[in-house]
Design an enzyme around this catalytic site. Sequence first.
Site, PDB file in Angstrom:
ATOM      1  N   HIS A   1      -6.289 -19.670  12.524  1.00  0.00           N
ATOM      2  CA  HIS A   1      -7.664 -20.059  12.205  1.00  0.00           C
ATOM      3  C   HIS A   1      -8.395 -18.988  11.405  1.00  0.00           C
ATOM      4  CE1 HIS A   1     -11.709 -21.473  12.195  1.00  0.00           C
ATOM      5  NE2 HIS A   1     -12.056 -20.251  12.570  1.00  0.00           N
TER       6      HIS A   1
ATOM      7  N   ASP B   1       0.862  -1.166   0.000  1.00  0.00           N
ATOM      8  CA  ASP B   1       0.000   0.000   0.000  1.00  0.00           C
ATOM      9  C   ASP B   1       0.902   1.220   0.000  1.00  0.00           C
ATOM     10  OD1 ASP B   1      -2.181   1.640   0.055  1.00  0.00           O
ATOM     11  OD2 ASP B   1      -2.343   1.632   2.230  1.00  0.00           O
TER      12      ASP B   1
ATOM     13  N   CYS C   1      -7.928 -26.392   9.860  1.00  0.00           N
ATOM     14  CA  CYS C   1      -6.705 -25.633  10.093  1.00  0.00           C
ATOM     15  C   CYS C   1      -5.924 -26.267  11.249  1.00  0.00           C
ATOM     16  CB  CYS C   1      -7.018 -24.163  10.390  1.00  0.00           C
ATOM     17  SG  CYS C   1      -7.485 -23.817  12.093  1.00  0.00           S
TER      18      CYS C   1
ATOM     19  N   ASP D   1      -8.150  -6.772   1.217  1.00  0.00           N
ATOM     20  CA  ASP D   1      -7.174  -6.945   2.287  1.00  0.00           C
ATOM     21  C   ASP D   1      -7.841  -6.380   3.532  1.00  0.00           C
ATOM     22  OD1 ASP D   1      -6.714  -3.999   1.510  1.00  0.00           O
ATOM     23  OD2 ASP D   1      -5.645  -4.223   3.396  1.00  0.00           O
TER      24      ASP D   1
ATOM     25  N   CYS E   1     -13.517 -27.201  10.607  1.00  0.00           N
ATOM     26  CA  CYS E   1     -12.337 -26.551  10.044  1.00  0.00           C
ATOM     27  C   CYS E   1     -11.136 -27.489  10.128  1.00  0.00           C
ATOM     28  CB  CYS E   1     -12.056 -25.275  10.834  1.00  0.00           C
ATOM     29  SG  CYS E   1     -10.580 -24.410  10.297  1.00  0.00           S
TER      30      CYS E   1
ATOM     31  N   CYS F   1      -7.611 -25.753  14.731  1.00  0.00           N
ATOM     32  CA  CYS F   1      -8.829 -26.526  14.981  1.00  0.00           C
ATOM     33  C   CYS F   1      -8.575 -28.028  15.003  1.00  0.00           C
ATOM     34  CB  CYS F   1      -9.892 -26.188  13.941  1.00  0.00           C
ATOM     35  SG  CYS F   1     -10.582 -24.531  14.179  1.00  0.00           S
TER      36      CYS F   1
END
Length: 342
Positions: free
Chosen positions: A304, A61, A275, A235, A273, A278
């Site tokens: 997560h 940015d 991930c 974003d 989930c 999890c």
Amino acid sequence: MPVGTVGSVKAMSPDELRDDVKAQIILGNTYHLYLRPGHKVIEKAGGLQKFTNWNKPMLTDSGGFQVMSLSGLRKITRDGVRFQSHLDGSYHMFTPERVMEIQNSIGADIIMSFDECPPYPASKEYIAKSLDVTLEWAERGLEAHKRPNEQALFGIVQGGVHTDLRQKSAEALMKLDFPGYSIGGLAVGEKKEDMYRITSFLNNILPTEKPRYLMGVGTPANLLENIRNGIDMFDCVMPTRNARKGSVFTRNGKLIIKSARYIEDFTPMDPECDCYACRNFSKAYIRHLIKMKEILGMRLATIHSLHFYLELMGMARQAIFDDKYEQFAKDMVPVLESIVDH
RNA sequence: GGAGAGGUUCCCGAGUGGUCAAAGGGAACAGACUGUAAAUCUGUCGGCGGACGCCUUCGUAGGUUCAAAUCCUACCCUCUCCA
């Protein structure tokens, strides 16, 4: 795109971002990296990717958002913005040319025009004037861009919640033929309906063959609503910042993991989930870590939330391919906007 | 055994006659967070009821006073130093 302002997605290692979160691209910030460690240092290191050992795309940015968020520490003129560093109070001048030079040094794949992100609320007169300056800066930035074949420079559409100003902004930028278009100045306090109204409006103006990037947005529900309006890229600091502070996003809604209601809940944050957090840890444990301000708690919660964001975007893509997006979004949005209460 | 200091609301800790349900901090609880000045910030934090008030609370038990966490008496308990 997970946000890594100063060259790190807070609490994440590049491995975690790649393997657990499955991030494809992350952000850095021109203003912050210019102050520390300095863009010349990053250039010497071989660019931001090399410096941070992130071997995938990056976007920087321009510092336009800092024009707003550091409002007490800067002065805007037609030429540029004079900043006072939030770190040590020293003065620095940002012009479109200077910002381009810095971003050329940092070396991200996608870079942003220097813009002014007007605050909300602001008068239409102010926004109109600001818009003219931002357009001028876009031209100057394009002119000053030294590596157009390696770094895609996006123009930033401004104009607040006013469709006529948004139209003017978009059309002027399109004449300059940027490889992609960002939409800035939203999610700064206006009603979400206003945000959707603007993205919907711009959906009919911006070229379909170029990426549209809605800057700084947003909640999971915001993403789905704006995808409907033709947005391709987002974003937001929300998944990372909120996770560090004890609330994560799940397919069942917002889960305030630090809440006392999870003291003895030994099930995962989201049983569906897959991930790392999890698969291996309970709500009770992550809650405990967050309450104790343990670094691991921030890491697990961040893994997560980012994983969920990226997965949600995958689901959205699939729904589009399957031509079922409307139903998908209609089903998901109310759930995503709820707070998990068990 | 002698000398001294002290016991305050979950914890630490102010308060030494009324303006005290009692500063401040912590913990706890609830929440906010949208191109990261953010491991930050906000609110609640004795009980009951709308506000206003009532009730209970400052080691324990008495007492003085119109009025006490604050003064007096006794007792219980902690801590420091000396022997």
